[in-house]
Design a protein around this motif. Sequence first.
Motif, PDB file in Angstrom:
ATOM      1  N   SER A 383       0.871  -1.168   0.000  1.00 49.81           N
ATOM      2  CA  SER A 383       0.000   0.000   0.000  1.00 49.81           C
ATOM      3  C   SER A 383       0.910   1.219   0.000  1.00 49.81           C
ATOM      4  CB  SER A 383      -0.901   0.006   1.238  1.00 49.81           C
ATOM      5  OG  SER A 383      -1.583   1.244   1.357  1.00 49.81           O
ATOM      6  N   MET A 384       0.966   1.926  -1.140  1.00 52.98           N
ATOM      7  CA  MET A 384       1.832   3.092  -1.249  1.00 52.98           C
ATOM      8  C   MET A 384       1.138   4.312  -0.678  1.00 52.98           C
ATOM      9  SD  MET A 384       3.447   2.699  -5.080  1.00 52.98           S
ATOM     10  CE  MET A 384       4.680   1.431  -5.455  1.00 52.98           C
ATOM     11  N   SER A 385       1.853   5.062   0.129  1.00 56.50           N
ATOM     12  CA  SER A 385       1.341   6.320   0.660  1.00 56.50           C
ATOM     13  C   SER A 385       1.786   7.449  -0.275  1.00 56.50           C
ATOM     14  CB  SER A 385       1.829   6.539   2.092  1.00 56.50           C
ATOM     15  OG  SER A 385       1.261   7.704   2.647  1.00 56.50           O
ATOM     16  N   THR A 386       2.340   8.511   0.247  1.00 51.00           N
ATOM     17  CA  THR A 386       2.715   9.644  -0.594  1.00 51.00           C
ATOM     18  C   THR A 386       3.904   9.330  -1.492  1.00 51.00           C
ATOM     19  OG1 THR A 386       1.809  11.271   0.921  1.00 51.00           O
ATOM     20  CG2 THR A 386       3.529  12.037  -0.555  1.00 51.00           C
ATOM     21  N   TYR A 387       4.899   8.608  -0.947  1.00 48.89           N
ATOM     22  CA  TYR A 387       6.085   8.275  -1.720  1.00 48.89           C
ATOM     23  C   TYR A 387       6.363   6.781  -1.667  1.00 48.89           C
ATOM     24  CZ  TYR A 387       6.899  13.261  -1.039  1.00 48.89           C
ATOM     25  OH  TYR A 387       6.755  14.618  -1.003  1.00 48.89           O
ATOM     26  N   ALA A 388       6.671   6.218  -2.795  1.00 46.07           N
ATOM     27  CA  ALA A 388       7.198   4.856  -2.861  1.00 46.07           C
ATOM     28  C   ALA A 388       8.057   4.837  -4.114  1.00 46.07           C
ATOM     29  CB  ALA A 388       6.093   3.815  -2.921  1.00 46.07           C
ATOM     30  N   ALA A 389       9.144   5.594  -4.063  1.00 48.93           N
ATOM     31  CA  ALA A 389       9.944   5.851  -5.253  1.00 48.93           C
ATOM     32  C   ALA A 389      11.376   5.378  -5.055  1.00 48.93           C
ATOM     33  CB  ALA A 389       9.938   7.337  -5.581  1.00 48.93           C
ATOM     34  N   SER A 390      12.021   5.088  -6.178  1.00 46.46           N
ATOM     35  CA  SER A 390      13.403   4.637  -6.196  1.00 46.46           C
ATOM     36  C   SER A 390      13.556   3.434  -5.256  1.00 46.46           C
ATOM     37  CB  SER A 390      14.346   5.778  -5.832  1.00 46.46           C
ATOM     38  OG  SER A 390      15.636   5.530  -6.338  1.00 46.46           O
ATOM     39  N   GLY A 391      14.313   3.564  -4.160  1.00 47.16           N
ATOM     40  CA  GLY A 391      14.436   2.443  -3.238  1.00 47.16           C
ATOM     41  C   GLY A 391      13.105   2.023  -2.663  1.00 47.16           C
ATOM     42  N   GLY A 392      12.183   3.005  -2.502  1.00 44.04           N
ATOM     43  CA  GLY A 392      10.831   2.677  -2.044  1.00 44.04           C
ATOM     44  C   GLY A 392      10.092   1.831  -3.052  1.00 44.04           C
ATOM     45  N   TYR A 393      10.340   2.064  -4.353  1.00 40.64           N
ATOM     46  CA  TYR A 393       9.727   1.210  -5.380  1.00 40.64           C
ATOM     47  C   TYR A 393      10.478  -0.107  -5.488  1.00 40.64           C
ATOM     48  CZ  TYR A 393       7.374  -0.461  -9.488  1.00 40.64           C
ATOM     49  OH  TYR A 393       6.627  -1.243 -10.325  1.00 40.64           O
ATOM     50  N   TYR A 394      11.777  -0.088  -5.275  1.00 40.89           N
ATOM     51  CA  TYR A 394      12.602  -1.309  -5.292  1.00 40.89           C
ATOM     52  C   TYR A 394      11.992  -2.361  -4.368  1.00 40.89           C
ATOM     53  CZ  TYR A 394      17.204  -3.717  -5.669  1.00 40.89           C
ATOM     54  OH  TYR A 394      18.226  -4.598  -5.929  1.00 40.89           O
ATOM     55  N   LYS A 510       1.633  -0.126 -15.720  1.00 43.23           N
ATOM     56  CA  LYS A 510       1.701  -1.426 -15.055  1.00 43.23           C
ATOM     57  C   LYS A 510       2.791  -1.490 -13.967  1.00 43.23           C
ATOM     58  CE  LYS A 510      -0.135  -3.949 -19.033  1.00 43.23           C
ATOM     59  NZ  LYS A 510       0.045  -5.058 -19.992  1.00 43.23           N
ATOM     60  N   LEU A 511       3.137  -0.331 -13.434  1.00 37.59           N
ATOM     61  CA  LEU A 511       4.051  -0.311 -12.298  1.00 37.59           C
ATOM     62  C   LEU A 511       3.305  -0.547 -10.994  1.00 37.59           C
ATOM     63  CD1 LEU A 511       6.409   2.672 -13.254  1.00 37.59           C
ATOM     64  CD2 LEU A 511       6.875   0.221 -13.419  1.00 37.59           C
ATOM     65  N   VAL A 512       2.000  -0.292 -10.991  1.00 37.68           N
ATOM     66  CA  VAL A 512       1.131  -0.648  -9.866  1.00 37.68           C
ATOM     67  C   VAL A 512      -0.090  -1.352 -10.436  1.00 37.68           C
ATOM     68  CG1 VAL A 512       1.938   1.336  -8.533  1.00 37.68           C
ATOM     69  CG2 VAL A 512      -0.193   1.513  -9.815  1.00 37.68           C
ATOM     70  N   ASP A 513      -0.840  -2.029  -9.548  1.00 37.39           N
ATOM     71  CA  ASP A 513      -1.981  -2.836 -10.005  1.00 37.39           C
ATOM     72  C   ASP A 513      -3.331  -2.179  -9.778  1.00 37.39           C
ATOM     73  OD1 ASP A 513      -0.523  -5.386 -10.739  1.00 37.39           O
ATOM     74  OD2 ASP A 513       0.126  -5.140  -8.660  1.00 37.39           O
ATOM     75  N   GLY A 514      -3.397  -1.234  -8.856  1.00 32.32           N
ATOM     76  CA  GLY A 514      -4.685  -0.617  -8.559  1.00 32.32           C
ATOM     77  C   GLY A 514      -4.510   0.676  -7.805  1.00 32.32           C
ATOM     78  N   LEU A 515      -5.573   1.477  -7.760  1.00 29.88           N
ATOM     79  CA  LEU A 515      -5.572   2.740  -7.029  1.00 29.88           C
ATOM     80  C   LEU A 515      -6.457   2.604  -5.798  1.00 29.88           C
ATOM     81  CD1 LEU A 515      -5.916   5.284  -9.988  1.00 29.88           C
ATOM     82  CD2 LEU A 515      -3.825   4.478  -8.867  1.00 29.88           C
ATOM     83  N   GLY A 516      -5.949   3.051  -4.673  1.00 31.92           N
ATOM     84  CA  GLY A 516      -6.718   2.953  -3.436  1.00 31.92           C
ATOM     85  C   GLY A 516      -5.815   3.010  -2.227  1.00 31.92           C
ATOM     86  N   GLY A 517      -6.443   2.994  -1.056  1.00 27.33           N
ATOM     87  CA  GLY A 517      -5.711   3.121   0.189  1.00 27.33           C
ATOM     88  C   GLY A 517      -5.477   1.817   0.909  1.00 27.33           C
ATOM     89  N   LEU A 518      -5.230   1.945   2.211  1.00 31.19           N
ATOM     90  CA  LEU A 518      -4.833   0.809   3.027  1.00 31.19           C
ATOM     91  C   LEU A 518      -5.929  -0.249   3.132  1.00 31.19           C
ATOM     92  CD1 LEU A 518      -2.506  -0.264   4.726  1.00 31.19           C
ATOM     93  CD2 LEU A 518      -3.416   1.009   6.677  1.00 31.19           C
TER      94      LEU A 518
END
Length: 600
Positions: A383-394, A510-518
């Motif tokens: 579940s991505m919050s505001t940031y899930a980039a670079s190492g967060g996306y890794y 296709k970097l994420v599968d869906g939009l939504g929260g926790l």
Amino acid sequence: MKHFLRDVFVVIVGLVIFSAVAACIGLMGIVGTMASSGSSASVQDGSVLVLNLQGTLQEQGSDPTPRDMVQGNTEGTPGLTDMLSAIKKAKTSDKIKGIYIESNGMDMDMSQAQELRDAIVDFKKSGKWVIAYGKLYGTLAYYIASAADKVYLNPAGIVEWEGNGYSLPFVKGLYKKIGINVVPFKCGKYKSATEIFTEDKMSDPSRAQSQRFVDYQWNTIVDAVSKSRGISVKDLNNYADNVVTLSIPPTFVKSKFVDGLLYYDEIKDVIKKKLGIDKDKDIPQATVADMQSIDEDTEGDEVAVYYASGEIVEKVPPQNAFMQAEYIVGDDVCKDLNDLAKDDKVKAVVLRVNSPGGNAFTAEQIWHAIEMLKKAGKPVVVSMSTYAASGGYYISSAANYIYAEPTTITGSIGIFGIIQDAEGLDQKLGITYDGVGTNRNSNSIVPSYSGLWLAHPLNAEMSAKMQAHINEGYMLFKSRVAAGRKLSMAAVEERAQGHVFVGADALKLKLVDGLGGLDKAVAKAAQLAKLKKYHAEDYPEQKSFIDQLLDQTDKAKGTKLDEQLQSMLGVYYAPFMLLKSAEAMGPIQARLPYIITKKK
């Protein structure tokens, strides 16, 4: 006589020690009593849920710290998930008649605000009312409050409405003056994290991707406010252009930002009228903490929700004014995930990621720990919050399924490294180097935990080897994404090069599968684990009182040292700490090109 004096001294020392121990025991007793008395009371019938938007909003709430206890705060600080849970319970509870939002200035991230606003909108489907009041509405706080039935402002209050943007400090000129040259190595034209040290302004690719996400976030805010408040998008942008923030309060009524100007005692009368109680009666209130007393279904199998917030580091760096309070510490996270893999009661895991990235080596270790979770037969949903980039996306790429908010900042697939050439500074200070070595490059680079320093000018051979090392890390990163997202390496390269995307764009790619929260992530994890009945449990556990007390002591020491450093460095403190912040994550980094600060 000597024995007498000795005995007296022993008695005095004993009394001092006894007094100190007694004082500690007394303090612990007082704190225990305060904590006990501050436990959530049952919610009264006819109550209003109070959401207080002030301070800094963290993903996960915290129990009261020793400082909180002394100041009379026995409930601790609610986090985003605490607020979301309270709103969800309030929707179905017969005891809660409405929600009162009070805005006094809260630092939060865009996606956090989006989840809160969505929860308020969902709450209103119950037919219950929502009223907002504030002396200061930051842009994001107003975005949340605009979903209320009525929005009120203090007669001396402010609504911040000037658009969305950010500025980066470029310190190349300053570093040149003091004799430090930063040598960058990176993969991808969008991987612009090194630019603040090597350029005078943003590169065209960096500017283009940055403009995309600030525009998307702003348009999301404007569209929502337009629909809720009945103000045209054109007018809302005109108000921002003309900095309506600096207008007199009646302007906010005239422009329909708020429904009226009321003092604090007057807003109380409005709430009492909504509750149908006399003006001389007290308003039955329920805090976010109070809502915990409403029974929550804990039957069925467990879905673990693990919070990974902050920059990814191998170990916690020294505290300073420019560094985040939260970190994803590699060894700690890997141990926790391994424990979850072995825990028979845990059937699935949701990884709540809010991170701009950090140390590439550490991100790889966490990626492996997530793989081990899946091998243990436990589905993992991110579940991505505001940031899930670079190492967060890794680390996210290893999951079975990924949810993001439409405004989440993600992607940034790429890595970089920096070498600090202090030859110019050394010359100004009169420092020269000489030494011996067994091989031709033995003394080319001086490695340390915090980065790589040049002992001698970087030659072409070492430069090529360093870039090759970065390239290998980039290939590993892309291979992890390709395997996790089931994309070809060529397709990953099209989405990589350090390019930053908003969640809505990431879904199309296709970097994420869906939009939504926790909530959606927890439901998906239960579905993948084929659970008929389930409940969620938060990890890691809250720190004990003693741990918090020790943390407060360590932070106090860090603050004192930081003050001494500021005094010593003067105007050079800010750029120095910017560089130290980057170094703390190690020489090879998978990180966003931005310094992350929460927004009001």
